[in-house]
Design a protein around this motif. Structure first.
Motif, PDB file in Angstrom:
ATOM      1  N   LEU A   8      44.671  15.545   5.820  1.00 57.55           N
ATOM      2  CA  LEU A   8      45.674  15.334   4.833  1.00 57.55           C
ATOM      3  C   LEU A   8      45.339  15.739   3.449  1.00 57.55           C
ATOM      4  N   VAL A   9      44.022  15.572   3.055  1.00 55.95           N
ATOM      5  CA  VAL A   9      43.826  15.950   1.560  1.00 55.95           C
ATOM      6  C   VAL A   9      43.880  17.503   1.431  1.00 55.95           C
ATOM      7  N   PHE A  10      43.204  18.072   2.626  1.00 59.33           N
ATOM      8  CA  PHE A  10      43.469  19.397   2.423  1.00 59.33           C
ATOM      9  C   PHE A  10      44.620  20.186   2.391  1.00 59.33           C
ATOM     10  N   VAL A  11      45.585  19.549   3.089  1.00 60.79           N
ATOM     11  CA  VAL A  11      47.006  20.130   3.111  1.00 60.79           C
ATOM     12  C   VAL A  11      47.684  19.704   1.658  1.00 60.79           C
ATOM     13  N   ALA A  31      38.345  16.869   0.236  1.00 58.62           N
ATOM     14  CA  ALA A  31      38.351  17.091   1.640  1.00 58.62           C
ATOM     15  C   ALA A  31      36.965  17.451   2.262  1.00 58.62           C
ATOM     16  N   ALA A  32      36.191  18.371   1.287  1.00 60.57           N
ATOM     17  CA  ALA A  32      34.847  18.718   1.687  1.00 60.57           C
ATOM     18  C   ALA A  32      34.052  17.562   1.912  1.00 60.57           C
ATOM     19  N   PHE A  33      34.167  16.566   1.094  1.00 60.91           N
ATOM     20  CA  PHE A  33      33.322  15.422   1.046  1.00 60.91           C
ATOM     21  C   PHE A  33      33.547  14.711   2.464  1.00 60.91           C
ATOM     22  N   CYS A  34      34.973  14.275   2.796  1.00 61.24           N
ATOM     23  CA  CYS A  34      35.520  13.939   4.005  1.00 61.24           C
ATOM     24  C   CYS A  34      34.877  14.658   5.240  1.00 61.24           C
ATOM     25  N   PHE A  35      35.031  15.930   5.433  1.00 59.39           N
ATOM     26  CA  PHE A  35      34.665  16.749   6.270  1.00 59.39           C
ATOM     27  C   PHE A  35      33.210  16.722   6.724  1.00 59.39           C
ATOM     28  N   LEU A  59      25.233  21.717   1.201  1.00 56.53           N
ATOM     29  CA  LEU A  59      25.996  20.306   0.847  1.00 56.53           C
ATOM     30  C   LEU A  59      25.170  18.958   1.374  1.00 56.53           C
ATOM     31  N   LEU A  60      24.837  19.339   2.644  1.00 59.14           N
ATOM     32  CA  LEU A  60      23.761  18.309   3.254  1.00 59.14           C
ATOM     33  C   LEU A  60      22.343  18.045   2.686  1.00 59.14           C
ATOM     34  N   SER A  61      21.789  19.044   2.312  1.00 59.04           N
ATOM     35  CA  SER A  61      20.651  19.034   1.627  1.00 59.04           C
ATOM     36  C   SER A  61      20.299  18.509   0.192  1.00 59.04           C
ATOM     37  N   SER A  62      21.755  18.612  -0.554  1.00 56.66           N
ATOM     38  CA  SER A  62      21.622  18.056  -1.730  1.00 56.66           C
ATOM     39  C   SER A  62      21.881  16.577  -1.830  1.00 56.66           C
TER      40      SER A  62
END
Length: 64
Positions: A8-11, A31-35, A59-62
């Motif tokens: 929804l946020v991506f849309v 959206a990236a955070f939720c994905f 993203l995951l390593s940070s």
């Protein structure tokens, strides 16, 4: 839950490309955070792709 929210946020972010009222960057970051917190099945599906693998790895390593 995170998958539905992220879609929804991506849309909304994509609509922000055409409507100057909506902030595109903020919606894409949310959206990236939720994905990133969506189910592992989605992660396993997208992780082998080279471009997305680099983005997800950074993203995951940070976070840790």
């Amino acid at each position: 839950m995170f998958l539905i929210i992220s879609l929804l946020v991506f849309v909304l972010g994509t609509l922000g490309l055409y409507l100057p009222i909506l902030p595109t960057t903020v919606f894409y970051l949310i959206a990236a955070f939720c994905f990133a917190r969506s189910p592992d099945r989605l992660y396993q599906k997208w992780h082998p792709l080279r471009n997305i693998k680099n983005i997800l790895s950074n993203l995951l390593s940070s976070e840790k």
